[in-house]
Structure formats: structure tokens, C-alpha cells
Motif scaffolding. Sequence first.
Motif, PDB file in Angstrom:
ATOM      1  N   GLY A  20      -7.363  16.226   6.058  1.00  0.00           N
ATOM      2  CA  GLY A  20      -6.147  16.020   6.040  1.00  0.00           C
ATOM      3  C   GLY A  20      -5.491  14.993   6.740  1.00  0.00           C
ATOM      4  N   CYS A  21      -6.524  14.016   7.227  1.00  0.00           N
ATOM      5  CA  CYS A  21      -6.020  12.839   7.946  1.00  0.00           C
ATOM      6  C   CYS A  21      -5.958  11.928   6.611  1.00  0.00           C
ATOM      7  CB  CYS A  21      -6.861  12.391   9.048  1.00  0.00           C
ATOM      8  SG  CYS A  21      -6.593  10.766   9.864  1.00  0.00           S
ATOM      9  N   THR A  22      -4.825  10.791   6.982  1.00  0.00           N
ATOM     10  CA  THR A  22      -4.506   9.968   5.781  1.00  0.00           C
ATOM     11  C   THR A  22      -4.670   8.518   6.734  1.00  0.00           C
ATOM     12  OG1 THR A  22      -2.165  10.203   6.552  1.00  0.00           O
ATOM     13  CG2 THR A  22      -3.051  11.398   4.684  1.00  0.00           C
ATOM     14  N   CYS A  23      -5.308   8.301   7.768  1.00  0.00           N
ATOM     15  CA  CYS A  23      -5.589   6.989   8.216  1.00  0.00           C
ATOM     16  C   CYS A  23      -6.380   6.139   7.474  1.00  0.00           C
ATOM     17  CB  CYS A  23      -5.879   7.164   9.947  1.00  0.00           C
ATOM     18  SG  CYS A  23      -7.831   7.340   9.822  1.00  0.00           S
ATOM     19  N   GLU A  24      -6.442   4.774   7.755  1.00  0.00           N
ATOM     20  CA  GLU A  24      -7.315   3.926   6.950  1.00  0.00           C
ATOM     21  C   GLU A  24      -8.637   4.291   6.965  1.00  0.00           C
ATOM     22  OE1 GLU A  24      -6.964  -0.254   7.738  1.00  0.00           O
ATOM     23  OE2 GLU A  24      -7.637   0.157   9.945  1.00  0.00           O
ATOM     24  N   VAL A  25      -9.229   4.801   7.928  1.00  0.00           N
ATOM     25  CA  VAL A  25     -10.508   4.879   8.024  1.00  0.00           C
ATOM     26  C   VAL A  25     -10.888   6.376   7.341  1.00  0.00           C
ATOM     27  CG1 VAL A  25     -12.574   5.678   9.588  1.00  0.00           C
ATOM     28  CG2 VAL A  25     -10.918   4.028  10.304  1.00  0.00           C
ATOM     29  N   CYS A  26     -10.231   7.391   7.244  1.00  0.00           N
ATOM     30  CA  CYS A  26     -10.355   8.720   6.735  1.00  0.00           C
ATOM     31  C   CYS A  26     -10.209   8.492   5.322  1.00  0.00           C
ATOM     32  CB  CYS A  26      -9.518   9.789   7.401  1.00  0.00           C
ATOM     33  SG  CYS A  26     -10.029  10.278   9.020  1.00  0.00           S
ATOM     34  N   THR A  27      -9.359   7.527   4.703  1.00  0.00           N
ATOM     35  CA  THR A  27      -9.228   7.312   3.293  1.00  0.00           C
ATOM     36  C   THR A  27      -9.894   6.301   2.793  1.00  0.00           C
ATOM     37  OG1 THR A  27      -7.156   5.957   3.727  1.00  0.00           O
ATOM     38  CG2 THR A  27      -6.788   8.325   3.076  1.00  0.00           C
ATOM     39  N   GLY A 230     -15.730   8.288  15.752  1.00  0.00           N
ATOM     40  CA  GLY A 230     -14.676   9.109  15.461  1.00  0.00           C
ATOM     41  C   GLY A 230     -13.724   8.011  14.584  1.00  0.00           C
ATOM     42  N   HIS A 231     -12.648   8.629  13.956  1.00  0.00           N
ATOM     43  CA  HIS A 231     -12.017   7.530  12.940  1.00  0.00           C
ATOM     44  C   HIS A 231     -11.353   6.659  13.861  1.00  0.00           C
ATOM     45  CE1 HIS A 231      -8.226  10.337  12.944  1.00  0.00           C
ATOM     46  NE2 HIS A 231      -8.808  10.399  14.199  1.00  0.00           N
ATOM     47  N   GLU A 232     -11.265   6.928  15.102  1.00  0.00           N
ATOM     48  CA  GLU A 232     -10.488   6.282  15.795  1.00  0.00           C
ATOM     49  C   GLU A 232     -10.898   4.700  16.342  1.00  0.00           C
ATOM     50  OE1 GLU A 232     -11.429   9.090  16.969  1.00  0.00           O
ATOM     51  OE2 GLU A 232      -9.872  10.300  18.264  1.00  0.00           O
TER      52      GLU A 232
HETATM   53 ZN   LIG Z   1      -8.307   9.494  10.234  1.00  0.00          ZN
END
Ligand SMILES: [Zn+2]
Length: 258
Positions: A20-27, A230-232
Motif C-alpha cells: 500500500g505504500c506509494t513512495c518513490e522507492v515502493c513504486t 527499508g524503503h526510508e
Molecule cells: Zn514506501
Amino acid sequence: MTVSLEFLGTGTSSGVPIIGCTCEVCTSPDPQDNRLRSSAIFHTRDKHILIDTSPDLRQQLLRNVPPRIDAVLYTHMHSDHTAGLDDLRPFNFRQEERIPAYLPENAMGDFQQRFGYTLEPIRHRHGTVPNLDIHVIDPAQPLNVAGIEVIPIPVLHGRLPILGYRIGPIAYLTDVYALPDESWPLLKGVEILVTTALKHDEIFGHMNLTQALAFIRQIGPSRAYLSHIGHELGLARDTEKLLPDNVQLAYDGLVIEA
Ligand SMILES: [Zn+2]
Ligand SMILES: [Zn+2]
Ligand SMILES: [Zn+2]
């Protein structure tokens, strides 16, 4: 002895992308931003020693099926390192034998509570439960695992004592927050060090990127790889620019040889 280490998963406990995360890493379309939960496997010429059984183990072992699994070394009992345990069953079926599993001493209570069904007598199981031969590790001694010398390396994961493992020139440490004094000599002369860098901000339990790079400088390996990401931490291609020449981000499927 030639030894290599294959990264099966290089993500933190939620994996990347996070559901469900839409950050630039997760997408990100870059496969190096796609990280399953942490597991790895040491390969020698004819032995294959798995470290941890991540919840993604089935998918990880389908990607590159090892000919067999000679043993499993557990670092600790958190779910992101253990909950794929039942996916060892196909190796029980193929090998027609129990698989030795090595646990830190302080993990045994958790193991009994969470995976006690694997300790029931074999006649009650009908092949539905992995068949393991459990060994409790004495961290003061090197282990003989399938004829290979493995050095357990005590690590602090926040306040929790856990274990990393060294085979010859390669040391694999995960969920690292700090290294107790007795572990420094065990990493002497290590050529390849794997350690963790979860994100940029400080958190309790894991090193952040700055702490991980300082740790690597203190140990002084020829090469180091960062995992449990992590995505961070940001896009892999951006983070790589922040790293010294001898440090790289690990990615799923990467194989390193010493
Ligand atoms: Zn993310
Ligand atoms: Zn953990
Ligand atoms: Zn973890």
C-alpha cells in the motif's frame, strides 16, 4: 575452500515495497528496489547452508533452487527471519532426512512456543511439518556444520543478543545495532562483511546508514554489503552514490564470492 554467499532477501521486516505504500522507492521499477525479507545462503563446492527462513523463503528458493539444504543457521526468532520455516519441507522430502537447524541458546524458548509443532513425535505429522534436528549453539565455540567450520558472532539487536555467522572470509551479520566486545576479534581478517543499514534516521534495534559505515570502517574488510534495508533509505541508485568504493547495497539474488 571457495565460499560464496547468495542474498535471498535484503529487505527489512515489511519487505520493499511495503503493502500500500506509494513512495518513490515502493513504486520504483528498478528491481534493486524490490526487497524480500532477510535470508541468505552460503554455498561451498557441495554444501548449502541457509541462514534464516524468511516469510518469503518459498519464492526465494524457487528463483534459484539449491541442490539441497545441508543445515539452517538461525540468527534470532523474529518473524521476518523465521516464518518461512515450513517451506523447508520440500527439502525433507527430497533429501529423505532431517535437516539440522542451529539456534542461539536464548532463542529456544521462543522456538518452542512458536514452532513447538516441529518438536512433536514424527508419527503424528504425516509430512505436514518440517523435520528438523535442532542444535543449540554455544557461541564460545566454532560450529562444525556439515563439515564446514562456522563461527557464531554475537551481535546486539537493540538489547537482544542474537548471532551472525562467519564462514572463512565472509561474515554475515543481520539486525545489527552494536557488536559486543567479545565479537571484535572474531571478525579479524574478514574480507567480506555483510551488515545492516535500515534507514537514515537513528532507530533502536538496527544501525542506520551513518552507523553502519562507521562500523565498517572500524572492522576494515576489503568489501562490505548493506542489507536489511527499508524503503526510508531511498532509491538504491541514489543511496549507492553516498557509499565509499568498497561498500555496496546488497540486492536480492546477488551472489558474492571470496
Ligand atoms: Zn514506501
Ligand atoms: Zn529482528
Ligand atoms: Zn529482521
